[in-house]
Structure formats: structure tokens, C-alpha cells
Design a protein around this motif. Structure first.
Motif, short mmCIF file in Angstrom:
data_model
loop_
_atom_site.label_atom_id
_atom_site.label_comp_id
_atom_site.label_asym_id
_atom_site.label_seq_id
_atom_site.Cartn_x
_atom_site.Cartn_y
_atom_site.Cartn_z
N ARG A 88 -24.16 43.04 14.37
CA ARG A 88 -23.06 43.25 15.32
C ARG A 88 -21.96 44.11 14.74
O ARG A 88 -21.42 45.00 15.41
N PHE A 89 -21.62 43.88 13.48
CA PHE A 89 -20.50 44.61 12.87
C PHE A 89 -20.97 45.80 12.02
O PHE A 89 -20.14 46.47 11.40
N ALA A 91 -6.88 33.81 16.02
CA ALA A 91 -6.88 35.17 15.50
C ALA A 91 -7.74 35.29 14.24
O ALA A 91 -8.29 36.35 13.96
N LEU A 92 -7.88 34.19 13.49
CA LEU A 92 -8.59 34.23 12.21
C LEU A 92 -10.05 33.79 12.31
O LEU A 92 -10.92 34.38 11.69
N LYS A 93 -10.32 32.74 13.09
CA LYS A 93 -11.67 32.19 13.10
C LYS A 93 -12.67 33.22 13.64
O LYS A 93 -12.45 33.85 14.67
N GLY A 94 -13.75 33.38 12.90
CA GLY A 94 -14.76 34.35 13.29
C GLY A 94 -14.58 35.72 12.66
O GLY A 94 -15.46 36.57 12.75
N ASN A 95 -13.42 35.94 12.01
CA ASN A 95 -13.21 37.22 11.32
C ASN A 95 -14.16 37.34 10.13
O ASN A 95 -14.59 36.34 9.55
N ILE A 96 -14.44 38.59 9.74
CA ILE A 96 -15.32 38.85 8.61
C ILE A 96 -14.48 39.33 7.43
O ILE A 96 -13.83 40.38 7.52
N ILE A 108 -12.47 42.20 9.10
CA ILE A 108 -12.84 42.82 10.36
C ILE A 108 -12.70 41.74 11.42
O ILE A 108 -13.35 40.69 11.33
N ASN A 109 -11.82 41.97 12.43
CA ASN A 109 -11.63 40.94 13.44
C ASN A 109 -12.74 41.01 14.49
O ASN A 109 -13.65 41.84 14.42
N VAL A 133 -8.21 44.59 9.66
CA VAL A 133 -6.90 43.95 9.55
C VAL A 133 -6.72 43.41 8.14
O VAL A 133 -7.69 43.17 7.42
N LYS A 134 -5.48 43.20 7.74
CA LYS A 134 -5.16 42.67 6.41
C LYS A 134 -4.23 41.47 6.54
O LYS A 134 -3.32 41.47 7.37
#
Length: 470
Positions: free
Chosen positions: A394-395, A417-422, A456-457, A463-464
Motif C-alpha cells: 500500500r505504501f 492521527a498517530l495510530k496506523g502511521n508507518i 508516513i501517515n 510527517v515528523k
């Protein structure tokens, strides 16, 4: 008369001195006699033991002849876009020009139907792959799978002919000082053979303790990557991977991925489509004499367990902080590299007989190797897990870890906003998997108060975040 007496006395003293010297130094047990007991051990006259360093003691010709026919030349054709800043600035020109790049390396045929093992860095970013056999026949190759962590890739060529292939040897049984041959194509010089000895085993170069190389002094240069390291029987005991050099050319040492690890990786790729990597589940460090004395340990060799990962096989088997692991099955352990090297030949759910010392007593338990996905890394209430195949697809990435959950109340407002980010990097270090992230975070926590997380969101944006670690 007096003069005669004087001469007689001098002669008498001279004779006595000569006789005394003979008795003291030469005769029987004199200092220079053959019967003298010395602190220096010398070989007897008839001592003719051959240490085997001469060319007459080892015949490399058969091994070399077998190996050169199994080693191939690999050509990697890739394309990159070259832009012109002047055209972009003055005329708004966009797009750039496609420029072809050619890289070369080596590979080893491992089956008669055309499977070839090489290094991941030899074929990385390739648009086309071409393989040339030792008989100059050329084939297009397709990529079957890779393991970037161990720098191994598997290729396949299609041919109706039965190809010569390498026979795997047991890299666990090779010994320091043993003769080996490196076979490859340095500087596009095909079928090049060099000889040396094994200088060291279980050598780690990435400072994370996850790699284990065979170190040799056989000459290896650019183009040798992916070639064969064979013993004097012609058996494959390693895949030549890198050199240690400030100039990029050989200066004394080269490194190879052991054949047992290589074989396990390619078998996983062929059977499962990816590498089935498991972990043991401990963190710690190698013992030394000072630690042994301070901790009043009964051994000076072994791996001191500082931390046991939750949900790991080691934790479930009862391994505790303070234990000293000294053996896995029949393999002696003294460092984390030794543990990684052995576990890298195993798959999840394999059982390893583990011998350790606790409170001065030797104990033994079976430890089940845990699948990497079952072990999490945590940073101040942010819990990470390894990516699965769908996340990578996917990414469009081949590494990273995913935010699995958040338990820190201070971050709850950022939960969605954070959960699921890579997570792909901690400061400048790549977040390859949970094991790597855990090692990085342990180091950062010891030396820093805050870390930068590059993610990566869920929308695919970079994002940082800055997170306190103390």
C-alpha cells in the motif's frame, strides 16, 4: 729462577681456568652442553611436521574448477532522471532526461534449473537483469525475492539446459585458519579465483548485532559481490558481500554471508515468498573479566541478559534478567552476534535448547523461536509492530514499523492521527523492524532526552514528530 717460577704459575692458572671453563660450560651439564635444561623449547632434529602452508600441501585446482562454472556475471540496468536546473529556472522545463546506469556483480547457480543467489545490493533498483554464464551464454533474469537485512537476493533464469550448480557446505563447521577460495568477477574480469584463510567468524558490521559474516583475507574487489566463497572441497560456505576499505578496493579483509543463513533465506523465499525471520527475545551484552568479577559470576564467557522481551520465546521459557546464556543447542554463545547468527538459521516455532547460568548453576530450557510480528517495540506509550505484506504494498515501501497502539494518556488527543502511521526513521536511523527500533530506542534513551520520529501517515504523507524519551 724467579722468572721461571712466575711463568710456571701463569701457565698453571691458565690451565686451571681453561679446565674450569670446560667443566662449567661444555662438559656434561654445562651451560652450553646438550644436556642443559632450558626455558626455551626447541624442536628435535628429526621434527618434520608440515603445517600445510605450502602449495604442495593443499590442491586448489579441483575446487576452483568446480566453482568457476557455477559463478555467473550479473548486470544490473537501471534508469534515473537527470534534470537541468538552468532549463528549469529560465524556461520552466520539467521532467528531465532518462539516463541508463549499469552495475555489475556476481552470482552463484544453486540449482540445475537456473536459480541464482546474489547480493541484494547487486540487483537493487534494477529495471533489467542480465546473467552471463561462465561459457559466455547470456540470459535475462527475473527477481524472485530479496532479504535486504542480510543482503541476499534470489534470481531465476529460464533455460532448457541442466546447469552446473554449487553444493552447499556447512558454514557452522568452518574453522578460523581454514583455506578458502573467493570466486567472482571483479572489475568485469570473469572467472577470477583468489585464495586466503578464514580470519574470523560471526563478525558483525552494522552495530545492531543482527548480521553475522565470515571474515577472510581472500582478495575481493568491486564486482565480487554475490560471488562464491568455497572451501577446498569446492563446497559453498558463503556469499561474498563486502570489503572493509577506505578506498573502495581490497586492503586486507572481505566478508561473506554464511551458507547456512543464505540457504535458509532462499528456502524461505521459494516456499513462502518472504523470509520467515524469528527472534530469540533477549537484550544484553557480552561478558568480560571485569563484569565477571563485579557480578561474581562463575564464567567469563557468555551473553549477559539485561532484558527479556515480552511475549518472546525466551520470556515464555523463563529466561530472566541476570541469566548468562552460554549455549544454544551445541553452539557456544559469547555475544549477541552469536545468538543472532544461530537464530537466523531457524524459523518461527523452531525450538532451541538453551543452556544458561543462574546463581552459579547451569540450567537448560527449550526456547521456541518467536515470529517477529509477535514482539512489539515501545516508546513512551507508543507501541509499534512490524509491517505485513499489505502495508508494504500500500505504501510502496520495503521496511518500517506501524503504530499499533497508544497507551500514554498524554498522547491520547493524537490517537487518531498517530495510530496506523508507518515509522520509517528514528532521528537518522532506519526503522527496519521492531527489533531494530527497540535497539535504536535503547541507545537513544541512554544518551538523549528527545528523538525525532519520521512517519508516513495514513494518507501517504511524510510527517515528523518529536517525542520525549526520558
Amino acid at each position: 729462577m724467579k722468572r721461571f717460577s712466575g711463568l710456571f704459575l701463569v701457565s698453571l692458572l691458565s690451565g686451571a681456568t681453561t679446565l674450569g671453563a670446560y667443566k662449567l660450560f661444555i662438559e656434561n651439564d654445562g651451560l652450553f652442553s646438550n644436556n642443559t635444561k632450558s626455558i626455551v623449547t626447541t624442536a628435535p632434529v628429526n621434527y618434520t611436521k608440515n603445517v600445510g602452508l605450502g602449495a604442495e600441501a593443499v590442491d586448489f585446482t579441483t575446487a576452483a574448477d568446480n566453482a568457476v562454472h557455477t559463478v555467473v556475471h550479473v548486470k544490473n540496468l537501471s534508469y534515473r532522471t537527470v534534470s537541468n536546473p538552468m532549463l528549469e529556472y529560465f524556461y520552466g522545463y520539467k521532467g528531465g532526461q532518462q539516463q541508463a546506469q549499469v552495475g555489475t556483480g556476481s552470482g552463484v547457480i544453486i540449482s540445475e534449473d537456473g536459480y541464482i543467489v546474489t547480493n541484494n545490493h547487486v540487483i537493487q533498483d534494477a529495471s533489467e537483469l542480465e546473467v552471463t554464464l561462465n561459457n559466455k551464454e547470456t540470459y535475462k533474469a527475473k527477481l524472485v525475492g530479496t532479504d535486504s537485512k542480510m543482503d541476499i537476493a534470489l534470481l531465476k533464469i529460464d533455460t532448457d539446459k541442466k546447469l552446473p550448480y554449487a553444493v552447499f557446505g556447512d558454514s557452522d563447521n568452518v574453522k578460523v585458519g581454514e583455506w578458502v577460495l573467493a570466486v567472482g568477477n571483479p572489475y568485469n574480469l570473469t572467472s577470477t579465483v583468489t585464495a586466503g584463510i578464514i580470519s574470523a567468524k560471526a563478525r558483525n558490521l552494522d552495530q545492531k548485532g543482527i548480521q553475522s559474516f565470515i571474515q577472510t583475507d581472500a582478495a575481493v574487489n568491486p564486482g565480487n559481490s554475490g560471488g562464491a566463497l568455497v572451501n577446498t572441497k569446492g563446497q559453498l560456505i558463503g556469499i561474498n558481500t563486502m570489503i572493509s576499505s577506505m578506498t573502495g578496493s581490497y586492503v586486507g579483509y572481505s566478508f561473506a554471508v554464511p551458507s547456512n543463513i543464505t540457504r535458509k533465506i532462499i528456502e524461505d523465499i521459494m516456499e513462502y515468498g518472504n523470509v520467515q525471520r524469528g527472534i530469540f527475545g533477549v537484550e544484553g551484552y557480552e561478558l568480560n573479566s571485569n563484569m565477571t568479577k563485579d557480578m561474581k559470576l562463575s564464567t567469563s564467557q557468555g551473553f549477559y541478559v539485561k532484558k527479556v522481551d515480552k511475549n518472546s520465546g525466551a520470556a515464555k521459557a523463563g529466561i530472566q534478567q541476570g541469566d548468562v546464556i552460554i549455549k544454544l543447542d551445541n553452539t557456544n554463545i559469547s555475544s549477541f552476534v552469536d545468538i543472532s547468527s544461530y537464530v537466523n538459521t531457524k524459523r518461527p516455532n523452531d525450538v532451541v535448547k538453551t543452556t544458561f547460568i543462574r546463581n552459579g548453576k547451569a540450567m537448560e530450557v527449550p526456547v521456541t523461536i518467536t515470529k517477529n510480528e509477535f514482539v512489539n517495540a515501545e516508546l513512551n506509550g507508543i507501541i509499534f509492530e512490524n509491517l505485513d505484506a499489505s502495508d508494504k504494498k500500500r505504501f510502496h515501501i520495503d521496511y518500517g514499523v506501524k503504530v499499533k497502539d497508544i497507551t500514554n494518556q498524554s498522547f491520547m488527543r493524537y490517537y487518531n492521527a498517530l495510530k496506523g502511521n508507518i515509522l520509517i526513521a528514528v532521528n537518522d536511523a532506519k526503522a527496519t523492524d521492531t527489533e531494530t527500533v527497540a535497539n535504536i530506542l535503547n541507545e537513544k534513551i541512554a544518551n538523549e532526552s528527545m528523538v525525532e520520529l519520521t512517519m508516513i501517515n495514513k494518507r501517504g504523507e511524510l510527517v515528523k514528530f518529536f517525542v520525549e524519551v526520558k
